[in-house]
Scaffold this motif. Structure first.
Motif, PDB file in Angstrom:
ATOM      1  N   GLU A 100       0.820  -1.210   0.000  1.00 40.31           N
ATOM      2  CA  GLU A 100       0.000   0.000   0.000  1.00 40.31           C
ATOM      3  C   GLU A 100       0.854   1.259   0.000  1.00 40.31           C
ATOM      4  N   TYR A 101       1.975   1.228   0.679  1.00 45.41           N
ATOM      5  CA  TYR A 101       2.853   2.398   0.707  1.00 45.41           C
ATOM      6  C   TYR A 101       3.515   2.615  -0.651  1.00 45.41           C
ATOM      7  N   PHE A 102       3.928   1.545  -1.302  1.00 45.49           N
ATOM      8  CA  PHE A 102       4.549   1.695  -2.618  1.00 45.49           C
ATOM      9  C   PHE A 102       3.533   2.130  -3.664  1.00 45.49           C
ATOM     10  N   GLN A 103       2.301   1.666  -3.562  1.00 50.03           N
ATOM     11  CA  GLN A 103       1.296   2.023  -4.562  1.00 50.03           C
ATOM     12  C   GLN A 103       0.902   3.484  -4.477  1.00 50.03           C
ATOM     13  N   ASP A 104       1.169   4.140  -3.359  1.00 52.06           N
ATOM     14  CA  ASP A 104       0.916   5.580  -3.294  1.00 52.06           C
ATOM     15  C   ASP A 104       1.791   6.347  -4.276  1.00 52.06           C
ATOM     16  N   PHE A 105       2.960   5.806  -4.602  1.00 54.91           N
ATOM     17  CA  PHE A 105       3.851   6.426  -5.582  1.00 54.91           C
ATOM     18  C   PHE A 105       3.673   5.832  -6.980  1.00 54.91           C
ATOM     19  N   ASP A 106       2.766   4.885  -7.132  1.00 52.05           N
ATOM     20  CA  ASP A 106       2.588   4.205  -8.421  1.00 52.05           C
ATOM     21  C   ASP A 106       1.102   4.182  -8.773  1.00 52.05           C
ATOM     22  N   PRO A 107       0.552   5.313  -9.213  1.00 57.82           N
ATOM     23  CA  PRO A 107      -0.888   5.345  -9.495  1.00 57.82           C
ATOM     24  C   PRO A 107      -1.304   4.428 -10.640  1.00 57.82           C
ATOM     25  N   LEU A 108      -0.397   4.125 -11.564  1.00 64.44           N
ATOM     26  CA  LEU A 108      -0.732   3.255 -12.684  1.00 64.44           C
ATOM     27  C   LEU A 108      -0.478   1.781 -12.380  1.00 64.44           C
ATOM     28  N   VAL A 115      14.483   5.103  -6.783  1.00 62.36           N
ATOM     29  CA  VAL A 115      15.284   4.837  -5.589  1.00 62.36           C
ATOM     30  C   VAL A 115      14.876   5.768  -4.448  1.00 62.36           C
ATOM     31  N   GLY A 116      14.606   7.028  -4.781  1.00 63.49           N
ATOM     32  CA  GLY A 116      14.173   7.967  -3.755  1.00 63.49           C
ATOM     33  C   GLY A 116      12.849   7.566  -3.127  1.00 63.49           C
ATOM     34  N   GLN A 117      11.925   7.048  -3.926  1.00 61.50           N
ATOM     35  CA  GLN A 117      10.644   6.598  -3.381  1.00 61.50           C
ATOM     36  C   GLN A 117      10.825   5.371  -2.492  1.00 61.50           C
ATOM     37  N   LEU A 118      11.764   4.502  -2.845  1.00 56.72           N
ATOM     38  CA  LEU A 118      12.066   3.356  -1.985  1.00 56.72           C
ATOM     39  C   LEU A 118      12.597   3.813  -0.633  1.00 56.72           C
ATOM     40  N   ARG A 119      13.495   4.776  -0.652  1.00 53.37           N
ATOM     41  CA  ARG A 119      14.009   5.308   0.615  1.00 53.37           C
ATOM     42  C   ARG A 119      12.904   5.974   1.432  1.00 53.37           C
ATOM     43  N   THR A 120      11.988   6.659   0.754  1.00 53.83           N
ATOM     44  CA  THR A 120      10.891   7.318   1.453  1.00 53.83           C
ATOM     45  C   THR A 120       9.997   6.312   2.147  1.00 53.83           C
ATOM     46  N   VAL A 121       9.669   5.232   1.467  1.00 53.24           N
ATOM     47  CA  VAL A 121       8.826   4.192   2.072  1.00 53.24           C
ATOM     48  C   VAL A 121       9.519   3.580   3.285  1.00 53.24           C
ATOM     49  N   CYS A 122      10.829   3.323   3.173  1.00 53.20           N
ATOM     50  CA  CYS A 122      11.568   2.762   4.302  1.00 53.20           C
ATOM     51  C   CYS A 122      11.568   3.707   5.492  1.00 53.20           C
ATOM     52  N   ASN A 123      11.633   5.013   5.230  1.00 49.96           N
ATOM     53  CA  ASN A 123      11.599   5.981   6.325  1.00 49.96           C
ATOM     54  C   ASN A 123      10.211   6.097   6.931  1.00 49.96           C
ATOM     55  N   TYR A 150       9.440  -2.936  -7.039  1.00 53.15           N
ATOM     56  CA  TYR A 150       8.980  -3.108  -5.665  1.00 53.15           C
ATOM     57  C   TYR A 150       7.999  -4.268  -5.537  1.00 53.15           C
ATOM     58  N   ASP A 151       7.280  -4.617  -6.620  1.00 50.99           N
ATOM     59  CA  ASP A 151       6.343  -5.729  -6.524  1.00 50.99           C
ATOM     60  C   ASP A 151       7.066  -7.042  -6.266  1.00 50.99           C
TER      61      ASP A 151
END
Length: 298
Positions: A100-108, A115-123, A150-151
């Motif tokens: 759910e956290y990764f899908q917030d950055f992946d609307p499609l 890589v920045g979005q991965l770091r954001t989710v980890c934080n 990420y999937d």
């Protein structure tokens, strides 16, 4: 760069410090005749006064001592687990839904992120990852264009406590989580040699005899130092850990006469948070308390 003598005298900033004959000497030195008019070249005076000497410093060699830290020879049980197993333990312990956290950055819903979005989710979910572990994820789950799949990462992490496409197989049974699954996220023991184990067993045997003779309840002695609080509430929760100094203080206050070397050995066995600063006093109390009604399973 030329002014009249009257203008020069009026604008000269040091007329109160320079005597009249010295000022006249300056005027005579920079005197010029331009188009029949007596002038003073203030630009030449400025260049002479403001002339900077070029300093060529000589390179000096100073005695230096390069600090080379002593590499730690300690090895922890957390090194036996892969990065995916550590992530599985953290996600399972806190029941995190990473997808759910990764899908917030992946609307499609393409299944990849930056890589920045991965770091954001980890934080956001507070996943404890070192830079080496993060680099492992980037190397393993990166595409050619630099995006992170990420999937695939989430599928590997969720496979520890759920089944893929569970909605299509309603009769499938998911096994309950066991403590061993979350162990990598909760504990990290120091790897001990056979000699260390024998020495620690000898120290524990002496302490066990003294505790049995004097009828001491070691668990209650350490609980006075364990007063953790739940963030955002007024509730107190026991963390079952105390500092190394508190651990030594309790043993010294009870007159156990434990040396510093013996404290060091005990900390090697009962420091289970990946450092030698926090001691699990509950496991120590279970090991030295011989009364079966108060003995706690390790």
């Amino acid at each position: 760069g030329l002014v009249t003598e009257a203008q020069f005298r009026r604008a000269f900033p040091f007329d109160a410090l320079v005597p009249e004959h010295d000022l006249q000497t300056i005027v005579d030195h920079y005197f010029e005749v331009r188009d029949g008019i007596d002038m003073v070249n203030y630009r030449a005076l400025h260049d002479d006064v403001d002339q900077r000497q070029h300093w060529n410093p000589v390179k000096q060699h100073f005695a230096t001592s390069t600090f080379v830290p002593n590499p730690s020879q300690s090895q922890w049980t957390s090194e036996n687990y892969s990065v995916e197993q550590k992530l599985q333990a953290q996600v399972a312990e806190r029941r995190i839904r990473l997808m759910e956290y990764f899908q917030d950055f992946d609307p499609l819903r393409k299944g990849h992120c930056t890589v920045g979005q991965l770091r954001t989710v980890c934080n956001i979910v507070r996943l404890k990852l070192s830079e080496e572990e993060l680099e492992h994820i980037l190397r393993t789950y990166s595409r050619v264009d630099g995006l992170i799949c990420y999937d695939a990462l989430v599928a590997v992490i969720d496979s520890a406590f759920t089944l893929p496409a569970l909605e299509k197989t309603p009769r499938a049974r998911v096994l309950p989580m066991v403590p061993d699954l979350t162990y990598p996220a909760r504990r990290a023991h120091l790897k001990l040699t056979v000699e260390d184990d024998l020495m620690i067993d000898a120290v524990e045997a002496v302490l066990r005899d003294r505790i049995e003779t004097r009828r001491i309840e070691p668990l209650q002695l350490f609980q006075d130092f364990d007063r953790g609080h739940v963030p955002g509430t007024k509730k107190a929760v026991q963390e079952n850990h105390c500092t190394r100094q508190q651990f030594a203080r309790v043993l010294s206050a009870q007159g156990f006469e434990v040396t510093t070397a013996e404290i060091e050995m005990l900390c090697k066995r009962y420091c289970d948070l990946g450092n030698l600063d926090r001691v699990n006093y509950r496991e120590f109390s279970a090991a030295v308390d011989v009364r079966p009604e108060l003995r706690i399973a390790r």
